[in-house]
Design an enzyme around this catalytic site. Structure first.
Site, PDB file in Angstrom:
ATOM      1  N   CYS A  67      61.675  42.180  77.714  1.00  0.00           N
ATOM      2  CA  CYS A  67      62.972  41.631  77.357  1.00  0.00           C
ATOM      3  C   CYS A  67      62.815  40.778  76.108  1.00  0.00           C
ATOM      4  CB  CYS A  67      63.534  40.794  78.508  1.00  0.00           C
ATOM      5  SG  CYS A  67      65.023  39.880  78.047  1.00  0.00           S
ATOM      6  N   GLY A  68      63.380  41.238  74.999  1.00  0.00           N
ATOM      7  CA  GLY A  68      63.249  40.529  73.740  1.00  0.00           C
ATOM      8  C   GLY A  68      63.984  39.204  73.721  1.00  0.00           C
ATOM      9  N   HIS A  69      65.209  39.180  74.239  1.00  0.00           N
ATOM     10  CA  HIS A  69      65.946  37.917  74.216  1.00  0.00           C
ATOM     11  C   HIS A  69      65.274  36.890  75.118  1.00  0.00           C
ATOM     12  CE1 HIS A  69      68.048  38.490  78.168  1.00  0.00           C
ATOM     13  NE2 HIS A  69      68.362  37.220  78.033  1.00  0.00           N
ATOM     14  N   ASP A  79      74.799  43.680  77.656  1.00  0.00           N
ATOM     15  CA  ASP A  79      74.019  42.699  76.899  1.00  0.00           C
ATOM     16  C   ASP A  79      74.898  42.056  75.843  1.00  0.00           C
ATOM     17  OD1 ASP A  79      72.071  41.234  75.540  1.00  0.00           O
ATOM     18  OD2 ASP A  79      70.552  42.780  75.841  1.00  0.00           O
ATOM     19  N   GLY A 104      66.744  42.851  72.338  1.00  0.00           N
ATOM     20  CA  GLY A 104      65.472  42.824  71.633  1.00  0.00           C
ATOM     21  C   GLY A 104      64.670  44.100  71.763  1.00  0.00           C
ATOM     22  N   THR A 105      64.564  44.632  72.977  1.00  0.00           N
ATOM     23  CA  THR A 105      63.862  45.901  73.152  1.00  0.00           C
ATOM     24  C   THR A 105      64.675  47.054  72.579  1.00  0.00           C
ATOM     25  OG1 THR A 105      64.775  45.968  75.394  1.00  0.00           O
ATOM     26  CG2 THR A 105      62.502  45.209  75.162  1.00  0.00           C
TER      27      THR A 105
END
Length: 342
Positions: A98-100, A258, A263-264
């Protein structure tokens, strides 16, 4: 009236700090979880799935959370280059990356001075189920700018077609950026990527994800536990900012929307754009979200990832603390694991 909180006894307590990254919530668990068993981060994810999933529902579901809540559980590191590990959770289960969440947790670590920034590695190492993430902090004018190098991102399939009732044949691509996503050009099927159109996006995103997952199974080159399609990303050239490359709306897990560009998702998209020769290496692009927040992403280097052509994406974004919470569970609570309404 003055309430004496010391009189509250017999409650189970879970403490969190809540944040958002570019509008997407993150509930970071500080205390209240038992020890997470497992020698690897994937083993830890399997452990919480089997033994502690009631706590995920307690924090993610209503009345303490909501259908679009997202969470992060910090663990001990599992590899030599990691400073800590993270397990990510949502309304359906546990994410692979998870990028965020990475941006928020690193931002929190910086703001609370929880980690030494000037380490010999030159980065903050984070174990995730998808692999090691390298995060960087650039402190400029008392403002911390966070970025991270993601796991290798690559293209799985391109220019495939699936029939959707009401839309006919819909073209799509599949790419991986820590999770597998189905990418659909929203402009080509006349679907608006606006907040007002979120219900159509949820319904269509769920449908496309489920149909594609059945007809086009994915196989991660390294881990079978990562071999599943996580969501559908609609992209559009209709942006609110002229500097933005495109807009993303990601529908993931069980119909979550989202609020950030994902991010991903932007990692997978930059791999796809590089594959299509639309974006060169080390060329940053800005991708905006359904609420017009943005992330910057670029493909920094190509590599062979277990026989697959891949790139390393670098992602940056902004995170903010929204609150500190202590959630309590009364043994007589009629909704000990909560519920979901959409």
């Amino acid at each position: 009236m003055q309430f004496n909180l010391n009189k509250l006894t017999g409650y189970q307590s879970v403490k969190t700090i809540d944040m958002h990254t570019e509008g997407e919530p993150l509930r970071i668990i500080l205390a209240g979880y038992p020890e997470i068993i497992g020698d690897t981060i994937l083993a830890k994810r399997q452990y919480v799935t089997r033994h502690l999933d009631h706590l995920r529902k307690f924090l993610m579901y209503e009345p303490r959370g909501h259908a679009d809540m997202y969470g992060a559980l910090i663990t001990t590191p599992c590899t030599s280059n990691a400073d800590f590990g993270i397990l990510f959770m949502h309304n359906e289960g546990y994410s692979s990356m998870c990028g965020h969440g990475i941006l928020a947790v690193v931002s929190l670590a910086v703001e609370t001075q929880a980690i030494e920034l000037n380490n010999t590695k030159g980065y903050i190492g984070i174990d995730t189920p998808a692999g090691l993430i390298k995060a960087y902090v650039n402190e400029h004018n008392k403002t911390s700018q966070i970025s991270f190098d993601n796991v290798p991102a690559f293209v799985e399939l391109t220019e495939q077609v699936i029939y959707i009732e009401g839309f006919g044949d819909v073209s799509f691509d599949i790419a991986y950026g820590g999770a597998y996503y189905v990418f659909v050009d929203a402009d080509k099927i006349a679907v608006s990527c606006s907040p007002e159109n979120q219900q159509q996006l949820i319904n269509l995103g769920r449908l496309i994800k489920n149909l594609v997952a059945k007809q086009y199974p994915v196989n991660h080159p390294l881990e079978q536990d990562l071999s599943f399609i996580y969501g559908t990303i609609f992209y559009s050239s209709k942006t609110t900012d002229a500097q933005s490359h495109s807009r993303h709306v990601c529908i993931f897990a069980d119909g979550e929307v989202d609020r950030s560009p994902t991010g991903t998702g932007v990692s997978a998209r930059v791999a796809l754009l590089h594959h299509q020769q639309s974006v060169e290496l080390n060329t940053p692009i800005i991708i905006e979200s359904i609420v017009s927040s943005n992330m910057t992403v670029m493909a920094t280097q190509p590599l062979d990832y277990h026989g697959v052509n891949a790139v390393i994406p670098r992602v940056s974004g902004r995170s903010y603390i929204t609150g500190i919470h202590e959630f309590l569970l009364n043994k007589q609570d009629i909704f000990p694991q909560g519920f979901l309404l959409r």
